[in-house]
Scaffold this motif. Structure first.
Motif, PDB file in Angstrom:
ATOM      1  N   ARG A 202     -14.978  43.000 -23.506  1.00  0.00           N
ATOM      2  CA  ARG A 202     -15.746  42.364 -24.230  1.00  0.00           C
ATOM      3  C   ARG A 202     -15.262  40.653 -24.437  1.00  0.00           C
ATOM      4  O   ARG A 202     -16.330  40.025 -24.046  1.00  0.00           O
ATOM      5  N   ILE A 203     -14.360  40.541 -23.434  1.00  0.00           N
ATOM      6  CA  ILE A 203     -14.327  38.940 -23.605  1.00  0.00           C
ATOM      7  C   ILE A 203     -14.658  38.114 -22.141  1.00  0.00           C
ATOM      8  O   ILE A 203     -15.863  36.855 -22.633  1.00  0.00           O
ATOM      9  N   ALA A 204     -15.090  39.107 -21.332  1.00  0.00           N
ATOM     10  CA  ALA A 204     -15.443  38.801 -19.826  1.00  0.00           C
ATOM     11  C   ALA A 204     -16.953  38.575 -20.761  1.00  0.00           C
ATOM     12  O   ALA A 204     -17.253  38.100 -20.211  1.00  0.00           O
ATOM     13  N   SER A 205     -17.390  40.176 -20.899  1.00  0.00           N
ATOM     14  CA  SER A 205     -19.035  39.727 -20.379  1.00  0.00           C
ATOM     15  C   SER A 205     -18.655  39.013 -21.596  1.00  0.00           C
ATOM     16  O   SER A 205     -20.657  37.921 -21.775  1.00  0.00           O
ATOM     17  N   LEU A 206     -18.449  38.101 -23.203  1.00  0.00           N
ATOM     18  CA  LEU A 206     -18.801  36.953 -24.071  1.00  0.00           C
ATOM     19  C   LEU A 206     -18.833  35.923 -23.479  1.00  0.00           C
ATOM     20  O   LEU A 206     -20.226  34.938 -23.498  1.00  0.00           O
ATOM     21  N   GLU A 207     -17.873  35.531 -22.535  1.00  0.00           N
ATOM     22  CA  GLU A 207     -17.680  34.192 -21.264  1.00  0.00           C
ATOM     23  C   GLU A 207     -19.121  34.933 -20.765  1.00  0.00           C
ATOM     24  O   GLU A 207     -19.140  33.397 -20.707  1.00  0.00           O
ATOM     25  N   GLU A 208     -19.644  35.375 -20.087  1.00  0.00           N
ATOM     26  CA  GLU A 208     -20.659  35.916 -18.833  1.00  0.00           C
ATOM     27  C   GLU A 208     -22.207  34.936 -19.795  1.00  0.00           C
ATOM     28  O   GLU A 208     -22.378  34.259 -19.471  1.00  0.00           O
ATOM     29  N   GLN A 209     -21.470  35.405 -21.514  1.00  0.00           N
ATOM     30  CA  GLN A 209     -23.623  35.002 -21.692  1.00  0.00           C
ATOM     31  C   GLN A 209     -22.920  33.285 -21.975  1.00  0.00           C
ATOM     32  O   GLN A 209     -24.026  32.852 -22.340  1.00  0.00           O
ATOM     33  N   LEU A 210     -22.304  33.161 -22.848  1.00  0.00           N
ATOM     34  CA  LEU A 210     -21.385  31.752 -23.302  1.00  0.00           C
ATOM     35  C   LEU A 210     -22.263  30.824 -21.625  1.00  0.00           C
ATOM     36  O   LEU A 210     -23.027  30.280 -21.953  1.00  0.00           O
TER      37      LEU A 210
END
Ligand SMILES: CC(C)(COP(=O)(O)OP(=O)(O)OC[C@H]1O[C@@H](n2cnc3c(N)ncnc32)[C@H](O)[C@@H]1OP(=O)(O)O)[C@@H](O)C(=O)NCCC(=O)NCCS
Length: 227
Positions: A202-210
């Protein structure tokens, strides 16, 4: 020391119905000689006299056919019946009231460093010729069948037989192969690990979005110039 010898003789009467009298036990039981020599060599080892300790254990091996590394930690009332061919490695730890028969190896698998030998609980019995290998734990009251090769930890009160060793009974009650699989701690579900892994994703996907959002936004410097 006298107390240790007395205790050792009593252990032989407890574990070997063939033992007839104290003189016979003191003179004719290699398992008794080996453990008494080990008690001394273990102390020398801890005083840092490694070579002297090894020499004494080597002498013990020569007269008894039992090889116990001076670094091995062995509890009270330990007995090796018959003895010949027993090998006990440097980082082995053995609880109280443990019985081994001839030909038992408590050894490493050959790949490990540091603590690389088994740890045995109290009241463990290991049948003749059995091999217990690696940094594994045999719980209290475990019985290992003659000729078995045990390479995985087993819980208290288990009877382990075969190659590789399989738990066939707990507290004397037979268990199925399926039930045995449930005992394998490596195969048990790991909810904490799973939660951490999903958080990581989840953190990796949020970082990607950011990262995507910051690329879309106009640079900060041009905003300042406009003001
Ligand atoms: C392992 C041991 C402690 C089990 O004793 P137990 O509780 O009476 O168990 P059982 O004899 O009922 O055996 C249980 C099952 O394990 C099997 N088994 C027992 N010992 C075995 C062994 N060494 N290797 C492979 N299978 C073994 C039995 O065939 C039985 O299988 P089953 O249920 O499919 O019929 C005993 O068989 C043993 O090996 N003791 C060591 C004795 C020894 O080394 N003596 C040396 C004297 S010099």
């Amino acid at each position: 020391m006298w107390q240790t010898i007395k205790e050792q003789v009593n252990v032989v009467f407890r574990d070997d119905p063939a033992a007839k009298n104290v003189f016979e036990v003191l003179l004719c039981y290699p398992g008794v000689h080996a453990i008494l020599l080990h008690r001394v060599s273990h102390r020398l080892y801890h005083w840092g006299l490694h070579v002297v300790a090894r020499l004494l254990s080597h002498f013990g091996r020569w007269v008894t056919g039992i090889e116990i590394h001076p670094g091995a930690k062995i509890g009270k009332r330990f007995f090796i019946d018959h003895g010949m061919g027993v090998v006990i490695g440097e980082t082995v730890e053995i609880g109280d009231d443990v019985l081994l028969y001839q030909g038992v190896t408590l050894g490493g698998t050959g790949h490990e460093q540091g603590k690389r030998h088994p740890t045995l609980g109290n009241h463990v019995v290991i049948g003749s010729g059995a091999k217990v290998l690696g940094n594994i734990v045999l719980g209290n009251w475990v019985r290992v069948g003659a000729g078995s090769v045990v390479v995985r930890s087993v819980p208290d009160h288990s009877t382990v037989v075969g190659i590789p060793g399989r738990v066939v009974a707990i507290k004397g009650v037979a268990i199925s192969e399926e039930e045995e699989t449930m005992l394998e701690h490596g195969k048990l579900p790991d909810p904490v690990g799973q939660a951490l892994s999903s958080l990581h994703t989840r953190i990796a996907s949020l970082e990607e979005q950011l990262r995507g959002k910051s690329e879309e936004a106009p640079p900060l410097a041009s905003n300042e110039n406009n003001n």
